[in-house]
Design an enzyme around this catalytic site. Structure first.
Site, PDB file in Angstrom:
ATOM      1  CG  PHE A  88      -1.945   0.943   1.624  1.00 39.78           C
ATOM      2  CD1 PHE A  88      -3.014   1.579   0.206  1.00 39.78           C
ATOM      3  CD2 PHE A  88      -1.859   2.137   1.782  1.00 39.78           C
ATOM      4  CE1 PHE A  88      -4.260   1.880   0.049  1.00 39.78           C
ATOM      5  CE2 PHE A  88      -2.411   3.534   1.593  1.00 39.78           C
ATOM      6  CZ  PHE A  88      -3.527   3.755   1.174  1.00 39.78           C
ATOM      7  CG  ASP A 175       6.007   3.632   1.845  1.00 40.82           C
ATOM      8  OD1 ASP A 175       6.204   4.091   3.086  1.00 40.82           O
ATOM      9  OD2 ASP A 175       4.538   3.105   1.607  1.00 40.82           O
ATOM     10  CE  LYS A 204      -0.657   5.265   7.774  1.00 43.05           C
ATOM     11  NZ  LYS A 204      -1.855   5.520   7.709  1.00 43.05           N
TER      12      LYS A 204
END
Ligand code: PLP
Length: 354
Positions: A88, A175, A204
């Protein structure tokens, strides 16, 4: 993803201080707060430069653009990036195209081209692509697949990918949007493999709730972006940067990477004790404060059942309960989490099997 929990007093203070001073300014000026944050990110990771944006997807967009720039500069006609099944990377067009989940693609075709898919945690598959595809310029990979269901690869996986990238002159792009900022027990997860990527994306927990994204570069990617190549109006604004800078200060002052490592280990041990012998529970796994409890069957209703018991959890990939608690979780709260969630899971399974 608030690694420091909600309303941490030092984060609240940093937001208020900066809001009372300067929230945003044009990037034609040198932005001191941005420089401070970039310096801290580089000092704690070994990376060299940082491009700031407002989200994880944007940080990955920057990474994808960097890979294309790198390929085009090296005379590769159709620069392509290896991405992993079950991955993702975000919801913008390029990042959803990079994502290895059909559900994320569905309805948004045609996808952005230039991605080649490979199975996760399978080095031989990458070597096969290296031998047959001359257009590859980079690998984009999560150190642990988060949305994919807390999939922890074999030890040394990133190190092996680093070696393949070096051999083939590719960029290694990691990532760390979910795994970074202490989550897995080190500042970034890649540091546990003793490597340095060319590109790292972060977001985040970096802002503990204030939107910010960062694309860090080093080595072959360090100087690829030149003025005018990429931009963002609010990316790197003083409010987000001062907040993120304070997040890093708290993380270091309170030794939260170590705490995440130890509390996470304890949580996995305690959940295993409660659940390993329960019919319908497949596995308890994780690294640091990134924990997955895999059931035999899909269990989306557990999200609301846990909420009713006062627990905020998520279920990913259909049947995997994913826990991302704050890194400063107290021992008492950790014990309560194990007790309450184990009860919710056992009741759910008893009901499902009756
Ligand atoms: N990359 C990973 C690994 C993620 O887990 C996420 C979000 O869940 C993203 C990228 C996208 O981040 P954002 O939602 O901030 O765009």
């Amino acid at each position: 993803m608030c690694n420091l929990g909600h309303c941490h007093p030092k984060i609240t203070q940093a937001i208020c201080e900066q809001a009372a001073t300067l929230v945003h300014t044009s990037n034609i000026y040198h932005i001191g707060r941005q420089q401070e944050l970039a310096d801290k990110l580089c000092a704690n990771s070994g990376m060299e430069n940082v491009f700031f944006s407002n989200s994880g997807a944007e940080a990955n967009e920057a990474a994808i653009k960097l890979a294309r720039l790198y390929g085009n500069k090296n005379g590769i006609a159709k620069p392509s990036i290896i991405v992993m099944d079950n991955s993702f990377h975000g919801r913008t067009l390029a990042t959803l195209s990079a994502t290895g989940n059909r559900k994320v693609h569905a309805g948004f075709e045609p996808l952005v081209s230039g991605f080649v898919r490979a199975p996760y945690n399978n080095v031989a598959a990458i070597e096969t692509i290296a031998a047959t595809n001359q257009n590859i310029v980079a690998i984009l990979v999560e150190p642990i697949q988060g949305e994919g269901g807390v999939i922890v690869p074999s030890e040394g996986y990133l190190k092996q990918l680093r070696e393949i990238c070096d051999k083939n002159n590719w960029l290694l792009m990691v990532d760390e949007i979910q795994t970074g900022i202490g989550r897995t027990g080190s500042f970034f997860a890649f540091q546990q493999d003793y490597i340095l990527p060319d590109v790292v994306s972060s977001a985040k927990a970096l802002g503990n709730g204030i939107p910010i994204g960062a694309c860090l570069t080093a080595k072959k990617a360090a100087d690829l972006f030149q003025p005018g190549n990429h931009g963002s109006t609010f990316g790197g604004n003083p409010l987000a940067c001062h907040t993120a800078s304070t997040v890093i200060d708290v993380l270091l002052e309170d030794d939260l990477c170590k705490r995440a490592k130890n509390t996470g280990k304890q949580l996995v041990t305690d959940f295993s004790k409660q659940l390993d012998s329960v019919a319908g529970v497949k596995e308890v796994r994780g690294k640091g404060m990134m924990i997955g409890i895999e059931l035999d069957n899909d269990c989306p209703e557990l999200v609301s059942k846990a909420l009713a018991a006062g627990l905020v959890i998520n279920v990913t990939a259909g049947n995997i309960i994913r826990l991302l608690p704050p890194l400063n979780l107290s021992n008492d709260d950790a014990a309560t989490l194990v007790e309450k969630l184990s009860t919710v899971i056992c009741n759910h399974l008893a009901h499902a099997n009756s």
